[in-house]
Design a protein around this motif. Structure first.
Motif, PDB file in Angstrom:
ATOM      1  N   ILE A   1       0.835  -1.206   0.000  1.00 37.36           N
ATOM      2  CA  ILE A   1       0.000   0.000   0.000  1.00 37.36           C
ATOM      3  C   ILE A   1       0.867   1.252   0.000  1.00 37.36           C
ATOM      4  N   GLU A   2       1.919   1.272   0.823  1.00 36.51           N
ATOM      5  CA  GLU A   2       2.812   2.429   0.855  1.00 36.51           C
ATOM      6  C   GLU A   2       3.521   2.600  -0.484  1.00 36.51           C
ATOM      7  N   ALA A   3       3.949   1.489  -1.075  1.00 34.85           N
ATOM      8  CA  ALA A   3       4.608   1.554  -2.377  1.00 34.85           C
ATOM      9  C   ALA A   3       3.650   2.067  -3.442  1.00 34.85           C
ATOM     10  N   ALA A   4       2.404   1.613  -3.394  1.00 33.10           N
ATOM     11  CA  ALA A   4       1.414   2.063  -4.375  1.00 33.10           C
ATOM     12  C   ALA A   4       1.205   3.568  -4.286  1.00 33.10           C
ATOM     13  N   ARG A   5       1.102   4.102  -3.081  1.00 42.11           N
ATOM     14  CA  ARG A   5       0.917   5.541  -2.923  1.00 42.11           C
ATOM     15  C   ARG A   5       2.098   6.308  -3.512  1.00 42.11           C
TER      16      ARG A   5
ATOM     17  N   GLY B   1       1.526   8.312 -11.625  1.00 45.85           N
ATOM     18  CA  GLY B   1       0.103   8.286 -11.926  1.00 45.85           C
ATOM     19  C   GLY B   1      -0.476   6.892 -11.749  1.00 45.85           C
ATOM     20  N   VAL B   2      -1.793   6.794 -11.843  1.00 47.23           N
ATOM     21  CA  VAL B   2      -2.454   5.520 -11.565  1.00 47.23           C
ATOM     22  C   VAL B   2      -2.290   4.500 -12.683  1.00 47.23           C
ATOM     23  N   ASN B   3      -1.708   4.906 -13.794  1.00 49.74           N
ATOM     24  CA  ASN B   3      -1.462   3.946 -14.875  1.00 49.74           C
ATOM     25  C   ASN B   3      -0.131   3.219 -14.729  1.00 49.74           C
ATOM     26  N   ALA B   4       0.593   3.485 -13.665  1.00 45.01           N
ATOM     27  CA  ALA B   4       1.862   2.795 -13.437  1.00 45.01           C
ATOM     28  C   ALA B   4       1.620   1.293 -13.332  1.00 45.01           C
ATOM     29  N   PRO B   5       2.522   0.467 -13.869  1.00 48.19           N
ATOM     30  CA  PRO B   5       2.319  -0.989 -13.845  1.00 48.19           C
ATOM     31  C   PRO B   5       2.418  -1.570 -12.443  1.00 48.19           C
ATOM     32  N   MET B   6       1.662  -2.622 -12.228  1.00 48.74           N
ATOM     33  CA  MET B   6       1.650  -3.287 -10.924  1.00 48.74           C
ATOM     34  C   MET B   6       3.028  -3.848 -10.577  1.00 48.74           C
ATOM     35  N   ARG B   7       3.774  -4.314 -11.579  1.00 47.83           N
ATOM     36  CA  ARG B   7       5.103  -4.863 -11.311  1.00 47.83           C
ATOM     37  C   ARG B   7       6.031  -3.814 -10.715  1.00 47.83           C
TER      38      ARG B   7
ATOM     39  N   ARG C   1      -2.683 -10.483  -2.780  1.00 43.29           N
ATOM     40  CA  ARG C   1      -3.323  -9.519  -1.873  1.00 43.29           C
ATOM     41  C   ARG C   1      -4.329  -8.641  -2.612  1.00 43.29           C
ATOM     42  N   PHE C   2      -3.931  -8.201  -3.844  1.00 47.47           N
ATOM     43  CA  PHE C   2      -4.759  -7.273  -4.626  1.00 47.47           C
ATOM     44  C   PHE C   2      -4.826  -7.779  -6.065  1.00 47.47           C
ATOM     45  N   PRO C   3      -5.811  -8.585  -6.406  1.00 47.36           N
ATOM     46  CA  PRO C   3      -5.889  -9.181  -7.741  1.00 47.36           C
ATOM     47  C   PRO C   3      -5.993  -8.178  -8.883  1.00 47.36           C
ATOM     48  N   THR C   4      -6.516  -6.957  -8.604  1.00 46.33           N
ATOM     49  CA  THR C   4      -6.636  -5.942  -9.642  1.00 46.33           C
ATOM     50  C   THR C   4      -6.101  -4.613  -9.120  1.00 46.33           C
ATOM     51  N   LYS C   5      -5.708  -3.766 -10.059  1.00 41.85           N
ATOM     52  CA  LYS C   5      -5.239  -2.434  -9.667  1.00 41.85           C
ATOM     53  C   LYS C   5      -6.369  -1.620  -9.039  1.00 41.85           C
ATOM     54  N   GLU C   6      -7.594  -1.854  -9.506  1.00 39.52           N
ATOM     55  CA  GLU C   6      -8.736  -1.135  -8.949  1.00 39.52           C
ATOM     56  C   GLU C   6      -8.876  -1.406  -7.451  1.00 39.52           C
ATOM     57  N   MET C   7      -8.677  -2.654  -7.060  1.00 40.17           N
ATOM     58  CA  MET C   7      -8.741  -2.999  -5.644  1.00 40.17           C
ATOM     59  C   MET C   7      -7.627  -2.305  -4.868  1.00 40.17           C
ATOM     60  N   LEU C   8      -6.456  -2.222  -5.473  1.00 43.90           N
ATOM     61  CA  LEU C   8      -5.324  -1.589  -4.804  1.00 43.90           C
ATOM     62  C   LEU C   8      -5.550  -0.084  -4.641  1.00 43.90           C
ATOM     63  N   VAL C   9      -6.043   0.577  -5.679  1.00 47.93           N
ATOM     64  CA  VAL C   9      -6.326   2.015  -5.606  1.00 47.93           C
ATOM     65  C   VAL C   9      -7.347   2.285  -4.504  1.00 47.93           C
TER      66      VAL C   9
ATOM     67  N   ALA D   1      -4.754   9.793  -8.018  1.00 46.09           N
ATOM     68  CA  ALA D   1      -5.927   8.931  -8.137  1.00 46.09           C
ATOM     69  C   ALA D   1      -7.213   9.745  -8.206  1.00 46.09           C
ATOM     70  N   PHE D   2      -7.293  10.822  -7.427  1.00 45.20           N
ATOM     71  CA  PHE D   2      -8.523  11.600  -7.335  1.00 45.20           C
ATOM     72  C   PHE D   2      -8.831  12.347  -8.626  1.00 45.20           C
ATOM     73  N   VAL D   3      -7.810  12.906  -9.276  1.00 46.36           N
ATOM     74  CA  VAL D   3      -8.076  13.707 -10.480  1.00 46.36           C
ATOM     75  C   VAL D   3      -8.192  12.846 -11.724  1.00 46.36           C
TER      76      VAL D   3
END
Length: 214
Positions: A21-25, A32-38, A54-62, A110-112
């Motif tokens: 979660i910290e890495a995703a933020r 931006g939110v289009n960054a790859p999951m890898r 833990r997070f099967p989709t990026k949407e769940m992670l966001v 993510a918000f914009v």
């Protein structure tokens, strides 16, 4: 046999989740939110399989990464709507939203952004934007908000606010508060204010192509 009840995550699994979660933020803030999951997995120091478990989709992670911020966003908008003076309520929302976003640039990214597949996140985002639009309508009707204001102007302010760089988090918050005050002055209705130039449509479904809030 299992008892069918949910079990708490082991300490190592919980640690992985928090690092993801910290890495995703951090990655969303930079890329931006289009960054790859890898890329998020690499920053978190976990295998891609661990991330997807833990997070099967990026949407769940966001959605998970910014749940706390979205709740705070709702509270800010509700507080502004509850103010009997719509202009003061509008100013409060701009001030507190800028500070909230200054604390986490990943949340701004993510918000914009339009991220329709993250259904829960989008529902919460639209709630906030609809509330801001209603508050702006009231402030405009009271003659306090400039008549050419559009909802996308709020997204523009948040995007500019996210560009603040400072020597420390505290300095960034201080700079954000000053920036919010400058934005509020620009939003204030004034008989000698020059008309604003047109704004290109931002990725905001609720703004409906930068239509006026009136």
């Amino acid at each position: 046999m299992t008892d069918g009840l949910p079990h708490p995550l082991r300490s190592d699994a919980l640690g992985n989740r928090e690092r993801i979660i910290e890495a995703a933020r951090a990655v969303f803030a930079a890329e931006g939110v289009n960054a790859p999951m890898r890329q998020i997995a690499r920053r978190a120091g976990v295998a891609p399989a661990t991330l997807y478990r833990r997070f099967p989709t990026k949407e769940m992670l966001v959605t998970e990464a910014f749940t706390e911020q979205m709740h705070a966003c709702h509270d800010i908008v509700d507080e502004g709507l509850a103010d009997p003076d719509p202009w003061l309520g509008f100013c409060l929302v701009i001030e507190k939203m800028c500070e909230l976003h200054a604390r986490d640039h990943g949340f701004t990214a993510a918000f914009v952004a339009a991220f329709p597949k993250a259904v829960d996140f989008e529902v919460r985002r639209e709630y906030a934007l609809t509330g801001i639009a209603e508050l702006a309508r009231r402030a405009m009707a009271a003659g306090r908000l400039r008549p050419d204001f559009v909802l996308d102007d709020v997204l523009l302010v948040l995007m500019a606010n996210s560009g603040i760089r400072a020597t420390s988090p505290a300095a960034r918050i201080t700079a954000s508060r000053r920036f919010a005050a400058l934005a509020i002055q620009a939003f204030r209705a004034s008989p000698d204010a020059s008309p604003l130039p047109p704004l290109a449509g931002l990725t905001s479904p609720a703004s409906a192509g930068s239509e006026r809030t009136s």
